[in-house]
Design an enzyme around this catalytic site. Sequence first.
Site, PDB file in Angstrom:
ATOM      1  N   LYS A   3       9.297   6.894  -0.016  1.00 53.45           N
ATOM      2  CA  LYS A   3       9.599   5.453  -0.078  1.00 53.45           C
ATOM      3  C   LYS A   3      10.961   5.189   0.575  1.00 53.45           C
ATOM      4  O   LYS A   3      11.139   4.200   1.287  1.00 53.45           O
ATOM      5  CB  LYS A   3       9.594   4.951  -1.525  1.00 53.45           C
TER       6      LYS A   3
ATOM      7  N   ALA B 124       0.848  -1.204   0.000  1.00 58.13           N
ATOM      8  CA  ALA B 124       0.000   0.000   0.000  1.00 58.13           C
ATOM      9  C   ALA B 124       0.874   1.241   0.000  1.00 58.13           C
ATOM     10  O   ALA B 124       1.786   1.370   0.817  1.00 58.13           O
ATOM     11  CB  ALA B 124      -0.907   0.004   1.227  1.00 58.13           C
TER      12      ALA B 124
ATOM     13  N   HIS C  47      12.914  15.732 -12.614  1.00 60.86           N
ATOM     14  CA  HIS C  47      12.764  14.498 -13.400  1.00 60.86           C
ATOM     15  C   HIS C  47      14.075  13.694 -13.420  1.00 60.86           C
ATOM     16  O   HIS C  47      15.098  14.187 -13.900  1.00 60.86           O
ATOM     17  CB  HIS C  47      12.363  14.901 -14.826  1.00 60.86           C
TER      18      HIS C  47
ATOM     19  N   ASN D 176      10.363   0.079 -12.959  1.00 65.75           N
ATOM     20  CA  ASN D 176       9.004   0.411 -13.429  1.00 65.75           C
ATOM     21  C   ASN D 176       8.262  -0.838 -13.912  1.00 65.75           C
ATOM     22  O   ASN D 176       8.769  -1.569 -14.746  1.00 65.75           O
ATOM     23  CB  ASN D 176       9.068   1.395 -14.603  1.00 65.75           C
TER      24      ASN D 176
ATOM     25  N   TYR E 182       7.744  11.507  -3.796  1.00 64.55           N
ATOM     26  CA  TYR E 182       7.399  10.075  -3.794  1.00 64.55           C
ATOM     27  C   TYR E 182       8.609   9.243  -3.381  1.00 64.55           C
ATOM     28  O   TYR E 182       8.541   8.443  -2.443  1.00 64.55           O
ATOM     29  CB  TYR E 182       6.906   9.640  -5.183  1.00 64.55           C
TER      30      TYR E 182
ATOM     31  N   THR F 130      10.867   0.660  -4.311  1.00 69.58           N
ATOM     32  CA  THR F 130      11.106   1.056  -5.700  1.00 69.58           C
ATOM     33  C   THR F 130      12.577   1.396  -5.937  1.00 69.58           C
ATOM     34  O   THR F 130      13.289   1.790  -5.000  1.00 69.58           O
ATOM     35  CB  THR F 130      10.245   2.305  -6.022  1.00 69.58           C
ATOM     36  N   ASP F 131      13.001   1.309  -7.191  1.00 72.24           N
ATOM     37  CA  ASP F 131      14.373   1.721  -7.525  1.00 72.24           C
ATOM     38  C   ASP F 131      14.537   3.238  -7.451  1.00 72.24           C
ATOM     39  O   ASP F 131      15.662   3.742  -7.446  1.00 72.24           O
ATOM     40  CB  ASP F 131      14.781   1.198  -8.912  1.00 72.24           C
ATOM     41  N   GLU F 132      13.407   3.962  -7.366  1.00 72.45           N
ATOM     42  CA  GLU F 132      13.504   5.428  -7.407  1.00 72.45           C
ATOM     43  C   GLU F 132      14.193   5.997  -6.168  1.00 72.45           C
ATOM     44  O   GLU F 132      14.639   7.137  -6.173  1.00 72.45           O
ATOM     45  CB  GLU F 132      12.110   6.052  -7.605  1.00 72.45           C
TER      46      GLU F 132
HETATM   47  P1  NAD Z   1      -1.070   1.657  -6.921  1.00 73.46           P
HETATM   48  O1  NAD Z   1      -1.121   3.132  -6.720  1.00 73.46           O
HETATM   49  O2  NAD Z   1      -1.631   1.067  -8.174  1.00 73.46           O
HETATM   50  O3  NAD Z   1      -1.808   0.922  -5.707  1.00 73.46           O
HETATM   51  C1  NAD Z   1      -1.647   1.321  -4.386  1.00 73.46           C
HETATM   52  C2  NAD Z   1      -2.746   0.656  -3.569  1.00 73.46           C
HETATM   53  O4  NAD Z   1      -2.570   1.060  -2.207  1.00 73.46           O
HETATM   54  C3  NAD Z   1      -4.159   1.068  -3.978  1.00 73.46           C
HETATM   55  O5  NAD Z   1      -5.000  -0.053  -4.040  1.00 73.46           O
HETATM   56  C4  NAD Z   1      -4.591   2.022  -2.881  1.00 73.46           C
HETATM   57  O6  NAD Z   1      -6.003   2.028  -2.650  1.00 73.46           O
HETATM   58  C5  NAD Z   1      -3.831   1.478  -1.673  1.00 73.46           C
HETATM   59  N1  NAD Z   1      -3.581   2.502  -0.658  1.00 73.46           N
HETATM   60  C6  NAD Z   1      -3.116   3.755  -0.855  1.00 73.46           C
HETATM   61  N2  NAD Z   1      -3.062   4.424   0.311  1.00 73.46           N
HETATM   62  C7  NAD Z   1      -3.503   3.552   1.280  1.00 73.46           C
HETATM   63  C8  NAD Z   1      -3.671   3.645   2.671  1.00 73.46           C
HETATM   64  N3  NAD Z   1      -3.386   4.776   3.339  1.00 73.46           N
HETATM   65  N4  NAD Z   1      -4.127   2.560   3.339  1.00 73.46           N
HETATM   66  C9  NAD Z   1      -4.424   1.413   2.679  1.00 73.46           C
HETATM   67  N5  NAD Z   1      -4.312   1.283   1.351  1.00 73.46           N
HETATM   68  C10 NAD Z   1      -3.845   2.340   0.657  1.00 73.46           C
HETATM   69  O7  NAD Z   1       0.454   1.264  -6.730  1.00 73.46           O
HETATM   70  P2  NAD Z   1       1.329   0.138  -7.457  1.00 73.46           P
HETATM   71  O8  NAD Z   1       1.886   0.697  -8.702  1.00 73.46           O
HETATM   72  O9  NAD Z   1       0.565  -1.119  -7.477  1.00 73.46           O
HETATM   73  O10 NAD Z   1       2.523   0.015  -6.414  1.00 73.46           O
HETATM   74  C11 NAD Z   1       2.438  -0.875  -5.302  1.00 73.46           C
HETATM   75  C12 NAD Z   1       3.715  -0.789  -4.500  1.00 73.46           C
HETATM   76  O11 NAD Z   1       4.824  -1.127  -5.316  1.00 73.46           O
HETATM   77  C13 NAD Z   1       4.011   0.599  -3.946  1.00 73.46           C
HETATM   78  O12 NAD Z   1       4.542   0.460  -2.652  1.00 73.46           O
HETATM   79  C14 NAD Z   1       5.041   1.172  -4.902  1.00 73.46           C
HETATM   80  O13 NAD Z   1       5.866   2.104  -4.254  1.00 73.46           O
HETATM   81  C15 NAD Z   1       5.788  -0.074  -5.295  1.00 73.46           C
HETATM   82  N6  NAD Z   1       6.409  -0.054  -6.635  1.00 73.46           N
HETATM   83  C16 NAD Z   1       5.675   0.306  -7.733  1.00 73.46           C
HETATM   84  C17 NAD Z   1       6.275   0.273  -8.997  1.00 73.46           C
HETATM   85  C18 NAD Z   1       5.494   0.619 -10.243  1.00 73.46           C
HETATM   86  O14 NAD Z   1       6.093   0.688 -11.324  1.00 73.46           O
HETATM   87  N7  NAD Z   1       4.181   0.802 -10.181  1.00 73.46           N
HETATM   88  C19 NAD Z   1       7.612  -0.101  -9.122  1.00 73.46           C
HETATM   89  C20 NAD Z   1       8.330  -0.459  -7.972  1.00 73.46           C
HETATM   90  C21 NAD Z   1       7.708  -0.435  -6.734  1.00 73.46           C
HETATM   91  P1  TYD Z   2       5.636   7.138 -14.835  1.00 71.46           P
HETATM   92  O1  TYD Z   2       4.836   6.077 -15.510  1.00 71.46           O
HETATM   93  O2  TYD Z   2       4.918   8.254 -14.153  1.00 71.46           O
HETATM   94  O3  TYD Z   2       6.636   6.384 -13.843  1.00 71.46           O
HETATM   95  P2  TYD Z   2       7.899   6.991 -12.972  1.00 71.46           P
HETATM   96  O4  TYD Z   2       7.831   8.443 -12.967  1.00 71.46           O
HETATM   97  O5  TYD Z   2       7.621   6.398 -11.635  1.00 71.46           O
HETATM   98  O6  TYD Z   2       9.124   6.445 -13.638  1.00 71.46           O
HETATM   99  O7  TYD Z   2       6.599   7.787 -15.903  1.00 71.46           O
HETATM  100  C1  TYD Z   2       7.531   7.018 -16.653  1.00 71.46           C
HETATM  101  C2  TYD Z   2       8.343   7.977 -17.500  1.00 71.46           C
HETATM  102  O8  TYD Z   2       7.469   8.583 -18.469  1.00 71.46           O
HETATM  103  C3  TYD Z   2       8.946   9.120 -16.698  1.00 71.46           C
HETATM  104  O9  TYD Z   2      10.216   9.455 -17.259  1.00 71.46           O
HETATM  105  C4  TYD Z   2       7.968  10.278 -16.928  1.00 71.46           C
HETATM  106  C5  TYD Z   2       7.457  10.015 -18.328  1.00 71.46           C
HETATM  107  N1  TYD Z   2       6.069  10.468 -18.603  1.00 71.46           N
HETATM  108  C6  TYD Z   2       5.807  11.259 -19.714  1.00 71.46           C
HETATM  109  O10 TYD Z   2       6.712  11.609 -20.508  1.00 71.46           O
HETATM  110  N2  TYD Z   2       4.515  11.660 -19.941  1.00 71.46           N
HETATM  111  C7  TYD Z   2       3.489  11.316 -19.104  1.00 71.46           C
HETATM  112  O11 TYD Z   2       2.324  11.742 -19.331  1.00 71.46           O
HETATM  113  C8  TYD Z   2       3.771  10.477 -17.962  1.00 71.46           C
HETATM  114  C9  TYD Z   2       2.681  10.064 -17.028  1.00 71.46           C
HETATM  115  C10 TYD Z   2       5.082  10.068 -17.757  1.00 71.46           C
END
Ligand code: NAD
Ligand code: TYD
Length: 347
Positions: free
Chosen positions: A159, A82, A289, A184, A155, A130-132
């Site tokens: 994290k 979450a 960025h 990602n 963000y 995350t790697d970020e």
């Molecule tokens: P997402 O935004 O799609 O989902 C997040 C979920 O958490 C949602 O269902 C939301 O309702 C729930 N949530 C948010 N705030 C909450 C709270 N206060 N209490 C309970 N639930 C809550 O996110 P995601 O992309 O599925 O990412 C999931 C995890 O993986 C995160 O911790 C993120 O940092 C990590 N992560 C994501 C990516 C990516 O590319 N999406 C990559 C690496 C790590």
């Molecule tokens: P995003 O999917 O938001 O993931 P993150 O910022 O966590 O890497 O974005 C991926 C890359 O795409 C990032 O370099 C930002 C860029 N981006 C755009 O160029 N246009 C967009 O509308 C969005 C959402 C992201």
Amino acid sequence: MNILITGGAGFIGSHVVRRFVTTYPNYHIYNLDALTYAGNLENLKDIEKASNYKFLKGDIVDEAFIFEIFKEYRFDGVIHLAAESHVDRSIKDPLAFVKTNVIGTVNLLNAAKEFWKDDIEEKRFYHVSTDEVYGSLGQIGLFTETTSYDPNSPYSASKASSDHFVRAYGETYNLPYVITNCSNNYGPNHFPEKLIPLFINNIIEGKSLPVYGDGKYTRDWLFVEDHATAIDLVFHKGNNHETYNIGGFNEWQNIELVQLLCQIMDGKLGKPAGFSEKLIEYVKDRPGHDLRYAIDANKINKELGWKPSVTFEQGLERTVDWFLQNKEWLSRVTSGEYQEYYNKMYS
Ligand code: NAD
Ligand code: TYD
């Protein structure tokens, strides 16, 4: 085993919940989610009636609620996903990220510390990160597990902070933890505010594709089901007090990725070559960025034998197919209708 998965209604969480519910029928899976805008129970329609699955609606920032569920369900393990997860939203509202990502994580850690004190060595707290947190790479090099943290967005700062708390609870209170830092993700059920699903949706709707800055930013993309497989493996086989990087050795400049996506979409939609590329529009850059992310995934590969199962071309095609076959999901998400699902199904 009673396992708490937080954020299971979100993008990655829903794939993890499905994997655990279907692979481990003898585990009880508790999916705790606040159902923010990013939480969508429709993602789990296919398994919501499984006998080893239960949904708990609640906020990880709510300490009393977290303590209550730890008391009631006696979790043996936590897989914590979450989070507020979108960089652009964190630039607009950093405090929301501190609340969920930092305070929410500390609430879970406190509950684990309290309720697991008698047999803590038998438990496991898995923090999904995350790697970020590592900040930005230049043109060369990869993030390893020992790369210094250097977050640049609210963000990634939130994290990074939560990662530090998890580690600190390991050192100070002997909490058995594992952390993974993943690149990602993309795939089915991805919320259409992130690059790939947003652009798929915009191509379907004939809207412009807003590429930030010069489009030369680079990300390392991993198919979400491969992330879920890695989480399963690390949860069961990873070593306590360790971090594992997860990534696909799959770097793409944003503009090259968008061009590939446009080609796939043109083919699927029966449009002439170059049709969707005309929608590309270079727009104002995101502040702070990060130029480039790239993961060295050798540790998880060598120690646990994990590697991605699909190439980017295969994964992207599967993703596009999923979105085209689930246009209703997409329109319910973009219209906000999906938020009614909980009331209809659970009230
Ligand atoms: P997402 O935004 O799609 O989902 C997040 C979920 O958490 C949602 O269902 C939301 O309702 C729930 N949530 C948010 N705030 C909450 C709270 N206060 N209490 C309970 N639930 C809550 O996110 P995601 O992309 O599925 O990412 C999931 C995890 O993986 C995160 O911790 C993120 O940092 C990590 N992560 C994501 C990516 C990516 O590319 N999406 C990559 C690496 C790590
Ligand atoms: P995003 O999917 O938001 O993931 P993150 O910022 O966590 O890497 O974005 C991926 C890359 O795409 C990032 O370099 C930002 C860029 N981006 C755009 O160029 N246009 C967009 O509308 C969005 C959402 C992201």
